[in-house]
Design a protein around this motif. Sequence first.
Motif, short mmCIF file in Angstrom:
data_model
loop_
_atom_site.label_atom_id
_atom_site.label_comp_id
_atom_site.label_asym_id
_atom_site.label_seq_id
_atom_site.Cartn_x
_atom_site.Cartn_y
_atom_site.Cartn_z
N MET A 75 -13.98 -12.26 -2.45
CA MET A 75 -12.79 -11.42 -2.33
C MET A 75 -11.54 -12.29 -2.31
SD MET A 75 -11.63 -8.76 0.66
CE MET A 75 -11.01 -10.05 1.73
N ARG A 76 -10.52 -11.86 -3.02
CA ARG A 76 -9.26 -12.59 -3.05
C ARG A 76 -8.16 -11.75 -2.40
NH1 ARG A 76 -9.42 -14.34 -9.46
NH2 ARG A 76 -11.51 -15.27 -9.41
N ASP A 77 -7.20 -12.45 -1.84
CA ASP A 77 -6.01 -11.78 -1.30
C ASP A 77 -4.95 -11.81 -2.39
OD1 ASP A 77 -6.81 -11.21 1.45
OD2 ASP A 77 -6.90 -13.38 1.67
N VAL A 78 -4.49 -10.62 -2.78
CA VAL A 78 -3.59 -10.49 -3.92
C VAL A 78 -2.34 -9.71 -3.51
CG1 VAL A 78 -3.34 -9.63 -6.29
CG2 VAL A 78 -5.57 -10.47 -5.50
N LEU A 79 -1.18 -10.24 -3.88
CA LEU A 79 0.10 -9.56 -3.67
C LEU A 79 0.65 -9.15 -5.01
CD1 LEU A 79 2.62 -8.70 -2.03
CD2 LEU A 79 3.43 -11.08 -2.24
N ILE A 80 0.98 -7.86 -5.16
CA ILE A 80 1.52 -7.35 -6.41
C ILE A 80 2.90 -6.74 -6.15
CG2 ILE A 80 1.21 -5.75 -8.33
CD1 ILE A 80 -1.79 -6.03 -7.96
N ILE A 81 3.91 -7.35 -6.74
CA ILE A 81 5.29 -6.85 -6.66
C ILE A 81 5.52 -5.91 -7.84
CG2 ILE A 81 7.72 -7.49 -6.57
CD1 ILE A 81 6.08 -8.67 -4.28
N GLY A 82 6.02 -4.70 -7.54
CA GLY A 82 6.16 -3.70 -8.60
C GLY A 82 4.87 -2.90 -8.74
N SER A 83 4.24 -2.63 -7.60
CA SER A 83 2.90 -2.04 -7.60
C SER A 83 2.87 -0.56 -7.98
CB SER A 83 2.26 -2.21 -6.22
OG SER A 83 3.08 -1.61 -5.21
N SER A 84 4.02 0.08 -8.09
CA SER A 84 4.03 1.50 -8.46
C SER A 84 4.29 1.72 -9.94
CB SER A 84 5.08 2.27 -7.64
OG SER A 84 6.38 1.80 -7.96
N GLY A 85 4.61 0.66 -10.67
CA GLY A 85 4.87 0.78 -12.10
C GLY A 85 3.60 0.94 -12.90
N GLY A 86 3.75 1.13 -14.21
CA GLY A 86 2.59 1.36 -15.07
C GLY A 86 1.58 0.23 -15.02
N ILE A 87 2.02 -0.99 -15.29
CA ILE A 87 1.12 -2.13 -15.27
C ILE A 87 0.80 -2.53 -13.83
CG2 ILE A 87 0.79 -4.53 -15.96
CD1 ILE A 87 2.62 -4.02 -18.33
N GLY A 88 1.80 -2.48 -12.95
CA GLY A 88 1.58 -2.86 -11.57
C GLY A 88 0.52 -2.01 -10.89
N SER A 89 0.58 -0.70 -11.07
CA SER A 89 -0.41 0.17 -10.44
C SER A 89 -1.79 -0.03 -11.04
CB SER A 89 0.02 1.64 -10.56
OG SER A 89 0.15 2.03 -11.92
N ALA A 90 -1.84 -0.32 -12.35
CA ALA A 90 -3.12 -0.60 -13.00
C ALA A 90 -3.72 -1.90 -12.47
CB ALA A 90 -2.94 -0.67 -14.51
N LEU A 91 -2.87 -2.89 -12.20
CA LEU A 91 -3.36 -4.14 -11.63
C LEU A 91 -3.90 -3.92 -10.21
CD1 LEU A 91 -0.59 -6.57 -12.90
CD2 LEU A 91 -3.04 -6.82 -13.35
N VAL A 92 -3.21 -3.09 -9.44
CA VAL A 92 -3.69 -2.77 -8.09
C VAL A 92 -5.09 -2.18 -8.16
CG1 VAL A 92 -3.37 -1.26 -6.09
CG2 VAL A 92 -1.40 -2.46 -7.08
N GLN A 93 -5.27 -1.18 -9.03
CA GLN A 93 -6.56 -0.50 -9.15
C GLN A 93 -7.65 -1.45 -9.63
OE1 GLN A 93 -5.96 2.95 -11.64
NE2 GLN A 93 -4.26 3.69 -10.39
N ALA A 94 -7.31 -2.30 -10.60
CA ALA A 94 -8.31 -3.22 -11.15
C ALA A 94 -8.74 -4.26 -10.12
CB ALA A 94 -7.75 -3.91 -12.40
N VAL B 81 -5.71 -6.10 -1.65
CA VAL B 81 -4.43 -6.02 -2.37
C VAL B 81 -3.32 -5.52 -1.46
CG1 VAL B 81 -3.20 -5.03 -4.33
CG2 VAL B 81 -5.63 -5.56 -4.54
N VAL B 82 -2.21 -6.24 -1.48
CA VAL B 82 -0.98 -5.77 -0.85
C VAL B 82 0.00 -5.47 -1.98
CG1 VAL B 82 0.98 -6.38 0.63
CG2 VAL B 82 -1.34 -7.14 1.23
N GLY B 83 0.53 -4.26 -2.01
CA GLY B 83 1.47 -3.86 -3.05
C GLY B 83 2.84 -3.56 -2.46
N LEU B 84 3.88 -3.96 -3.18
CA LEU B 84 5.25 -3.66 -2.78
C LEU B 84 6.01 -3.10 -3.97
CD1 LEU B 84 6.20 -6.83 -0.68
CD2 LEU B 84 5.83 -4.52 0.20
N SER B 85 6.81 -2.07 -3.72
CA SER B 85 7.60 -1.49 -4.80
C SER B 85 8.84 -0.82 -4.23
CB SER B 85 6.78 -0.45 -5.58
OG SER B 85 6.53 0.70 -4.77
#
Length: 221
Positions: free
Chosen positions: A1-20, A28-32
């Motif tokens: 398991m990796r700890d991942v931070l995604i900035i822009g997590s509500s956008g088209g690509i950002g949300s897809a990255l969160v799900q993947a 996953v920690v997401g910020l938007s």
Amino acid sequence: MRDVLIIGSSGGIGSALVQAHQARGDHVVGLSRSGDGFDVTDPDSVAHHLGRLAGPFDQVIVASGALEIGGAAPEKTIRAVRKDAMMDQFALNAIGPALVLAQAHRLLRKDRRAVFAVLSARVGSIGDNRLGGWISYRSAKAAVNQIVHTAAIELSRSHPQSICVALHPGTVATPFTAAYLGRHPAVPAGEAAQNLMGVMDGLTPAQTGVFFDWAGSEVPW
């Protein structure tokens, strides 16, 4: 398991990255902006939200960005350039990622391989520009490419196993691109996310500071 931070997590690509990432068991920690009030263009907002994170992360992805801001469409000619529209592009697509990168030393792991990726665009390549147009967007993306390359040099001194790269996701079918696809083929956001993850998974520290496309090929500056 990796700890991942995604900035822009509500956008088209950002949300897809969160799900993947979640689908393969990553934490996953997401910020938007829409979900958390995180404004990547505001230094105080960046400092506040990132300062609350414990970290460190194995992966930080800046997926925020926009082609059209405040109704200002990409310019077809240099004669259409307007100061405010260009400043908006630089604020979101270049300065924003730079503000996040300023905290990369604290956000990324030092004890093992860690990736910091910023979504750029092939149109930000100066060497690959043969069509012209889109002055503000192109320039902002060219600027963020330079920011990433410079940050990678500095980061490699404190984080020898770090990989700091700019990534071109390809043409992705999202609300971001809907009005500009025309006849260009586009892939679903979920497919783009899988492509980007595959590229990031395969990178080594020797490849830090480079601009790659969705297939893992190097893009000229």
